[in-house]
Design a protein around this motif. Structure first.
Motif, PDB file in Angstrom:
ATOM      1  N   GLY A 212       0.813  -1.329  -0.015  1.00 55.95           N
ATOM      2  CA  GLY A 212       0.048   0.061  -0.208  1.00 55.95           C
ATOM      3  C   GLY A 212       0.656   1.375   0.050  1.00 55.95           C
ATOM      4  O   GLY A 212       0.230   2.410   0.099  1.00 55.95           O
ATOM      5  N   TYR A 213       2.163   1.076  -0.096  1.00 50.95           N
ATOM      6  CA  TYR A 213       2.922   2.316  -0.196  1.00 50.95           C
ATOM      7  C   TYR A 213       2.483   3.178  -1.294  1.00 50.95           C
ATOM      8  O   TYR A 213       2.521   4.548  -0.932  1.00 50.95           O
ATOM      9  CB  TYR A 213       4.498   2.010  -0.330  1.00 50.95           C
ATOM     10  CG  TYR A 213       5.303   3.100  -0.596  1.00 50.95           C
ATOM     11  CD1 TYR A 213       5.651   4.022   0.336  1.00 50.95           C
ATOM     12  CD2 TYR A 213       5.713   3.169  -1.958  1.00 50.95           C
ATOM     13  CE1 TYR A 213       6.474   5.230  -0.197  1.00 50.95           C
ATOM     14  CE2 TYR A 213       6.723   4.201  -2.503  1.00 50.95           C
ATOM     15  CZ  TYR A 213       7.074   5.234  -1.574  1.00 50.95           C
ATOM     16  OH  TYR A 213       7.746   6.329  -1.886  1.00 50.95           O
ATOM     17  N   GLU A 215      -0.293   3.725  -2.914  1.00 52.05           N
ATOM     18  CA  GLU A 215      -1.688   4.246  -2.593  1.00 52.05           C
ATOM     19  C   GLU A 215      -1.642   5.269  -1.668  1.00 52.05           C
ATOM     20  O   GLU A 215      -2.151   6.257  -1.718  1.00 52.05           O
ATOM     21  CB  GLU A 215      -2.568   3.035  -2.350  1.00 52.05           C
ATOM     22  CG  GLU A 215      -4.019   3.522  -1.920  1.00 52.05           C
ATOM     23  CD  GLU A 215      -4.748   4.088  -3.177  1.00 52.05           C
ATOM     24  OE1 GLU A 215      -5.760   4.664  -2.791  1.00 52.05           O
ATOM     25  OE2 GLU A 215      -4.389   3.523  -4.465  1.00 52.05           O
ATOM     26  N   ARG A 216      -0.487   5.091  -0.655  1.00 52.22           N
ATOM     27  CA  ARG A 216      -0.777   6.181   0.417  1.00 52.22           C
ATOM     28  C   ARG A 216      -0.128   7.436  -0.197  1.00 52.22           C
ATOM     29  O   ARG A 216      -0.484   8.528   0.137  1.00 52.22           O
ATOM     30  CB  ARG A 216      -0.087   5.766   1.441  1.00 52.22           C
ATOM     31  CG  ARG A 216      -0.328   4.648   2.243  1.00 52.22           C
ATOM     32  CD  ARG A 216       0.131   4.302   3.669  1.00 52.22           C
ATOM     33  NE  ARG A 216       1.661   4.023   3.668  1.00 52.22           N
ATOM     34  CZ  ARG A 216       2.146   2.922   3.347  1.00 52.22           C
ATOM     35  NH1 ARG A 216       1.168   1.662   3.379  1.00 52.22           N
ATOM     36  NH2 ARG A 216       3.377   2.636   3.357  1.00 52.22           N
ATOM     37  N   GLN A 219      -2.562   9.017  -2.363  1.00 48.95           N
ATOM     38  CA  GLN A 219      -3.711   9.797  -1.550  1.00 48.95           C
ATOM     39  C   GLN A 219      -3.311  11.056  -0.977  1.00 48.95           C
ATOM     40  O   GLN A 219      -3.979  11.977  -0.851  1.00 48.95           O
ATOM     41  CB  GLN A 219      -4.450   8.671  -0.405  1.00 48.95           C
ATOM     42  CG  GLN A 219      -5.118   7.490  -1.148  1.00 48.95           C
ATOM     43  CD  GLN A 219      -6.346   8.100  -1.647  1.00 48.95           C
ATOM     44  OE1 GLN A 219      -6.953   9.112  -1.715  1.00 48.95           O
ATOM     45  NE2 GLN A 219      -7.004   6.922  -2.207  1.00 48.95           N
ATOM     46  N   LEU A 220      -2.116  11.012  -0.382  1.00 54.77           N
ATOM     47  CA  LEU A 220      -1.620  12.260   0.501  1.00 54.77           C
ATOM     48  C   LEU A 220      -1.283  13.293  -0.859  1.00 54.77           C
ATOM     49  O   LEU A 220      -1.770  14.671  -0.370  1.00 54.77           O
ATOM     50  CB  LEU A 220      -0.237  11.889   1.177  1.00 54.77           C
ATOM     51  CG  LEU A 220       0.636  12.957   1.678  1.00 54.77           C
ATOM     52  CD1 LEU A 220      -0.392  13.664   2.715  1.00 54.77           C
ATOM     53  CD2 LEU A 220       1.690  12.623   2.287  1.00 54.77           C
ATOM     54  N   GLU A 331       6.385   9.349   2.993  1.00 56.10           N
ATOM     55  CA  GLU A 331       6.035   8.029   2.874  1.00 56.10           C
ATOM     56  C   GLU A 331       7.298   7.207   2.935  1.00 56.10           C
ATOM     57  O   GLU A 331       7.391   6.057   3.513  1.00 56.10           O
ATOM     58  CB  GLU A 331       5.105   7.539   1.809  1.00 56.10           C
ATOM     59  CG  GLU A 331       3.664   8.160   2.003  1.00 56.10           C
ATOM     60  CD  GLU A 331       2.797   7.544   3.287  1.00 56.10           C
ATOM     61  OE1 GLU A 331       3.265   6.640   3.961  1.00 56.10           O
ATOM     62  OE2 GLU A 331       2.157   8.158   3.801  1.00 56.10           O
ATOM     63  N   GLN A 398     -12.872  -0.401   0.466  1.00 55.02           N
ATOM     64  CA  GLN A 398     -11.501  -0.196   0.312  1.00 55.02           C
ATOM     65  C   GLN A 398     -10.825  -1.236  -0.466  1.00 55.02           C
ATOM     66  O   GLN A 398     -11.600  -2.300  -0.737  1.00 55.02           O
ATOM     67  CB  GLN A 398     -10.893  -0.250   1.803  1.00 55.02           C
ATOM     68  CG  GLN A 398     -11.263   0.947   2.693  1.00 55.02           C
ATOM     69  CD  GLN A 398     -10.454   0.626   4.105  1.00 55.02           C
ATOM     70  OE1 GLN A 398      -9.433  -0.082   4.023  1.00 55.02           O
ATOM     71  NE2 GLN A 398     -10.827   1.192   5.152  1.00 55.02           N
TER      72      GLN A 398
END
Length: 450
Positions: A212-213, A215-216, A219-220, A331, A398
């Motif tokens: 999920g790196y 995706e984070r 999103q950020l 991240e 999700q």
């Protein structure tokens, strides 16, 4: 010449100098009967209906009961002069043509008649018969043109109303088609985004990173772009670039990918710094990702000009590229990509804050600090279900990722009977304990009967 002074043998017997005009009703107004008779003799051969009035008041009475096409009045009359009469005609019967007979000594009154009564023309006394005939004909022609113009406007209005009705009907027909096209476009966009997420998962699978790196980061980057007031297109590009910012690393050796950037030297560092260019080259063929491709190229640039690959500085470095770079750095600090020592969220935030003015502009870092200080965004109401509880119509809340980060089902996926049967078979066969996060608005599983 003045008809009153002409001998009988020279009395005009002319016809209309411009034949073809339909007979009209003319009202002549003068306090001298001899003038009225002369006007009647002049215009009777033209086939017009002639009405006479010896005062303004009498003229108004006739206008009240008759349909008059033209009023020709003398200027000097007792009680109500020609200017006053024509003003009342203009107010009460604006479509009636208005002409004025006036002497040279009446110039001031004539000007008043023109301004107040809006007469179309005045004729000096003694008049020339031919000039007067032409003046009356011109007045009638103007009146006819005004009437035709009104009729044309009315026809145009009716035509426009009919056209609007047809357009409304056609619009109603097309609205259904447009709805279908919009739905198809939305599905295409969703599939495109899903493809990006799948590709991003494959990149993570290649690098063996924390699930999920990317995706984070995406999103950020999207949240930070919105906080900075960037356009919707730029926000989408920031999200896509965050998901795919490391796509250029696919071609790098495994040994290099396992090294933190802080320990890279020489050829390793030079090779590593090429990955933004490789990432841009990989994405540019896709028209929907060209904006994101430019951000992938520039996300490692710095405002002080010490970044790579192009050494951009200051205003040369777009805010959107800084957004993606900051999100990736924040991240990456927490995953040990940038240094041998991993950072927690607070430490990573402090490092980003210290990079204001060197790596990132003060504006971008201030927006990041504000975003981090806000309360976390509440997740949508959702339920956690196992495969046995899934029902057609349920919606994923999700993304569902494999243990290695591969995207299995995307948020927003709607289950149908065939997919549910496949999932249940897989879970039973492989003995998997998968938990599905489902929107609360989805259909609820039926309660077991006692």
């Amino acid at each position: 010449m003045n008809t009153l002074l002409a001998p009988p043998a020279l009395q005009p017997r002319s016809t209309d100098p411009s034949p073809g005009l339909a007979p009209a009703t003319l009202l002549f107004v003068d306090d001298e009967p001899a003038i009225l008779n002369a006007l009647r003799r002049l215009f009777r051969p033209q086939g017009h209906r002639i009405l006479l009035a010896e005062s303004g008041a009498a003229a108004l009475e006739i206008l009240a009961r008759e349909k008059i096409d033209l009023v020709l009045s003398d200027m000097r009359m007792p009680g109500m002069n020609g200017a006053q009469l024509q003003q009342k005609v203009c107010q009460g019967w604006p479509d009636v043509a208005r002409l004025l007979l006036t002497g040279y000594a009446d110039i001031d009154s004539t000007i008043a008649a023109i301004n107040q009564g809006e007469i179309q023309r005045y004729v000096a006394k003694p008049w020339d018969d031919q000039e007067l005939l032409l003046a009356v004909r011109d007045g009638l022609e103007r009146s006819r043109l005004r009437q035709e113009n009104r009729e044309l406007l009315a026809q145009t209005q009716r035509h426009n109303e009919e056209l609007e009705r047809r357009v409304a009907a056609r619009t109603a027909e097309l609205s259904q088609v447009n709805g279908m096209l919009e739905q198809a476009f939305a599905e295409l966009s969703d599939n495109f985004l899903l493809s990006i997420k799948v590709f991003s998962g494959l990149v993570e699978l290649r690098e063996g990173d924390e699930v999920g790196y990317s995706e984070r980061v995406g999103q950020l980057a999207r949240r930070l772009a919105a906080a900075l007031g960037l356009s919707q297109t730029e926000q989408r590009d920031c999200y896509a670039a965050g998901l795919l910012h490391e796509v250029g690393k696919i071609g790098l050796p495994d040994a290099l990918l396992r090294k933190p950037v802080s320990v890279m030297r020489g050829e390793d560092l030079a090779q590593y710094r090429r990955y933004p260019l490789l990432g841009e080259a990989a994405l540019m063929p896709l028209s929907g990702l060209r904006g994101a491709a430019k951000l992938v190229r520039s996300h490692q640039e710095r405002v002080d000009g010490l970044g790579f690959p192009d050494g951009l500085s200051g205003a040369e470095l777009p805010l959107a590229a800084q957004v993606v770079g900051l999100a990736a750095a924040y991240e990456a600090l927490q995953t040990g990509r940038l240094s041998e020592q991993s950072h927690d969220a607070a430490q990573a935030r402090a490092v980003v804050h210290q990079a204001a003015g060197t790596h990132f502009s003060q504006l971008v870092v201030a927006a990041f600090d504000q975003l981090m200080s806000e309360a976390p965004i509440a997740a949508p109401c959702e339920r956690q279900l196992v495969a046995a509880d899934l029902m057609p119509g349920m919606v994923m809340a999700q993304d569902l990722l494999s243990p290695r980060g591969t995207l299995l089902l995307a948020a927003g996926f709607v289950f149908d009977a065939n997919v549910i049967a496949t999932i249940r078979d897989l879970v039973t066969r492989e003995g998997l304990g998968i938990v599905f996060r489902i929107h609360n608005t989805s259909p609820k599983p039926a309660l077991a009967q006692p």
